[in-house]
Design a protein around this motif. Structure first.
Motif, PDB file in Angstrom:
ATOM      1  N   TYR A  22       0.872  -1.174   0.000  1.00 15.51           N
ATOM      2  CA  TYR A  22       0.000   0.000   0.000  1.00 15.51           C
ATOM      3  C   TYR A  22       0.910   1.224   0.000  1.00 15.51           C
ATOM      4  O   TYR A  22       2.142   1.099   0.105  1.00 15.51           O
ATOM      5  CB  TYR A  22      -0.952   0.006   1.192  1.00 15.51           C
ATOM      6  CG  TYR A  22      -0.306   0.245   2.529  1.00 15.51           C
ATOM      7  CD1 TYR A  22      -0.291   1.519   3.087  1.00 15.51           C
ATOM      8  CD2 TYR A  22       0.286  -0.786   3.243  1.00 15.51           C
ATOM      9  CE1 TYR A  22       0.301   1.748   4.316  1.00 15.51           C
ATOM     10  CE2 TYR A  22       0.882  -0.556   4.473  1.00 15.51           C
ATOM     11  CZ  TYR A  22       0.881   0.706   5.003  1.00 15.51           C
ATOM     12  OH  TYR A  22       1.475   0.937   6.207  1.00 15.51           O
ATOM     13  N   HIS A  28      -3.508   5.434   0.690  1.00 15.83           N
ATOM     14  CA  HIS A  28      -4.364   4.917  -0.382  1.00 15.83           C
ATOM     15  C   HIS A  28      -5.145   3.731   0.168  1.00 15.83           C
ATOM     16  O   HIS A  28      -4.624   2.933   0.943  1.00 15.83           O
ATOM     17  CB  HIS A  28      -3.503   4.490  -1.571  1.00 15.83           C
ATOM     18  CG  HIS A  28      -4.276   4.290  -2.824  1.00 15.83           C
ATOM     19  ND1 HIS A  28      -5.130   3.234  -3.002  1.00 15.83           N
ATOM     20  CD2 HIS A  28      -4.322   5.013  -3.966  1.00 15.83           C
ATOM     21  CE1 HIS A  28      -5.674   3.316  -4.207  1.00 15.83           C
ATOM     22  NE2 HIS A  28      -5.196   4.392  -4.806  1.00 15.83           N
ATOM     23  N   GLY A  53      -6.246   1.110  -1.373  1.00 16.32           N
ATOM     24  CA  GLY A  53      -6.013  -0.182  -2.034  1.00 16.32           C
ATOM     25  C   GLY A  53      -4.728  -0.860  -1.611  1.00 16.32           C
ATOM     26  O   GLY A  53      -3.794  -0.231  -1.108  1.00 16.32           O
ATOM     27  N   PHE A 108      -1.901  -3.405  -3.421  1.00 15.09           N
ATOM     28  CA  PHE A 108      -1.494  -3.741  -4.776  1.00 15.09           C
ATOM     29  C   PHE A 108      -0.472  -4.870  -4.762  1.00 15.09           C
ATOM     30  O   PHE A 108       0.313  -4.988  -3.823  1.00 15.09           O
ATOM     31  CB  PHE A 108      -0.906  -2.498  -5.457  1.00 15.09           C
ATOM     32  CG  PHE A 108      -1.874  -1.350  -5.480  1.00 15.09           C
ATOM     33  CD1 PHE A 108      -2.775  -1.216  -6.515  1.00 15.09           C
ATOM     34  CD2 PHE A 108      -1.916  -0.436  -4.439  1.00 15.09           C
ATOM     35  CE1 PHE A 108      -3.697  -0.180  -6.522  1.00 15.09           C
ATOM     36  CE2 PHE A 108      -2.833   0.599  -4.432  1.00 15.09           C
ATOM     37  CZ  PHE A 108      -3.711   0.731  -5.489  1.00 15.09           C
ATOM     38  N   GLU A 116       2.947  -0.825  -8.945  1.00 14.37           N
ATOM     39  CA  GLU A 116       1.517  -0.498  -9.057  1.00 14.37           C
ATOM     40  C   GLU A 116       1.058   0.410  -7.913  1.00 14.37           C
ATOM     41  O   GLU A 116       0.248   1.313  -8.111  1.00 14.37           O
ATOM     42  CB  GLU A 116       0.684  -1.778  -9.087  1.00 14.37           C
ATOM     43  CG  GLU A 116       0.850  -2.576 -10.366  1.00 14.37           C
ATOM     44  CD  GLU A 116       0.071  -3.865 -10.327  1.00 14.37           C
ATOM     45  OE1 GLU A 116      -1.169  -3.800 -10.393  1.00 14.37           O
ATOM     46  OE2 GLU A 116       0.712  -4.937 -10.220  1.00 14.37           O
ATOM     47  N   ALA A 159      -0.468   4.153  -8.566  1.00  6.65           N
ATOM     48  CA  ALA A 159      -1.828   4.431  -8.082  1.00  6.65           C
ATOM     49  C   ALA A 159      -1.812   5.583  -7.081  1.00  6.65           C
ATOM     50  O   ALA A 159      -2.698   6.448  -7.100  1.00  6.65           O
ATOM     51  CB  ALA A 159      -2.433   3.183  -7.448  1.00  6.65           C
ATOM     52  N   ARG A 211      -1.322   8.891  -8.960  1.00  5.95           N
ATOM     53  CA  ARG A 211      -2.585   9.266  -9.628  1.00  5.95           C
ATOM     54  C   ARG A 211      -3.580   9.837  -8.627  1.00  5.95           C
ATOM     55  O   ARG A 211      -4.187  10.880  -8.854  1.00  5.95           O
ATOM     56  CB  ARG A 211      -3.210   8.052 -10.325  1.00  5.95           C
ATOM     57  CG  ARG A 211      -2.726   7.814 -11.714  1.00  5.95           C
ATOM     58  CD  ARG A 211      -3.633   6.798 -12.396  1.00  5.95           C
ATOM     59  NE  ARG A 211      -2.956   5.699 -13.023  1.00  5.95           N
ATOM     60  CZ  ARG A 211      -2.410   4.623 -12.469  1.00  5.95           C
ATOM     61  NH1 ARG A 211      -2.457   4.436 -11.204  1.00  5.95           N
ATOM     62  NH2 ARG A 211      -1.820   3.701 -13.172  1.00  5.95           N
ATOM     63  N   GLU A 212      -3.748   9.138  -7.515  1.00 11.70           N
ATOM     64  CA  GLU A 212      -4.708   9.565  -6.489  1.00 11.70           C
ATOM     65  C   GLU A 212      -4.330  10.933  -5.925  1.00 11.70           C
ATOM     66  O   GLU A 212      -5.185  11.803  -5.752  1.00 11.70           O
ATOM     67  CB  GLU A 212      -4.762   8.532  -5.363  1.00 11.70           C
ATOM     68  CG  GLU A 212      -5.815   8.785  -4.339  1.00 11.70           C
ATOM     69  CD  GLU A 212      -7.224   8.481  -4.820  1.00 11.70           C
ATOM     70  OE1 GLU A 212      -8.170   8.985  -4.181  1.00 11.70           O
ATOM     71  OE2 GLU A 212      -7.379   7.762  -5.829  1.00 11.70           O
TER      72      GLU A 212
END
Length: 78
Positions: free
Chosen positions: A26, A46, A48, A50, A55, A59, A62-63
């Motif tokens: 994470y 985050h 999620g 991964f 990844e 992510a 991006r977030e």
């Protein structure tokens, strides 16, 4: 070993660091931007998990960039 990444412009920055957990990785996200009221800083994790650190970093970046975009556009206020 933790991966990290950052993206920045003149008025904002997003930094990400990965952390290993059960089932993958994470990331924690730190962002800041210059506002008329002063420098705004915010940190969060985050939601999620991964399978790879790569990844998780992508992510998280991006977030963080979406968050900055919403904050600069005054869609979010804290």
């Amino acid at each position: 070993m933790a991966l990290s990444g950052s993206v920045c412009d003149n008025d904002w920055s997003v930094s990400v660091t990965t952390h290993q957990t059960a089932g993958g990785f994470y990331c924690s996200i730190q962002l800041s931007h210059n506002a008329p009221e002063g420098v705004f800083k915010h940190g969060f994790t985050h939601s999620g998990v991964f399978p790879t650190e790569r990844e998780a970093v992508l992510a998280g970046l991006r977030e963080g960039m979406v968050w900055v975009q919403l904050k600069v556009a005054r869609t979010l206020s804290l």
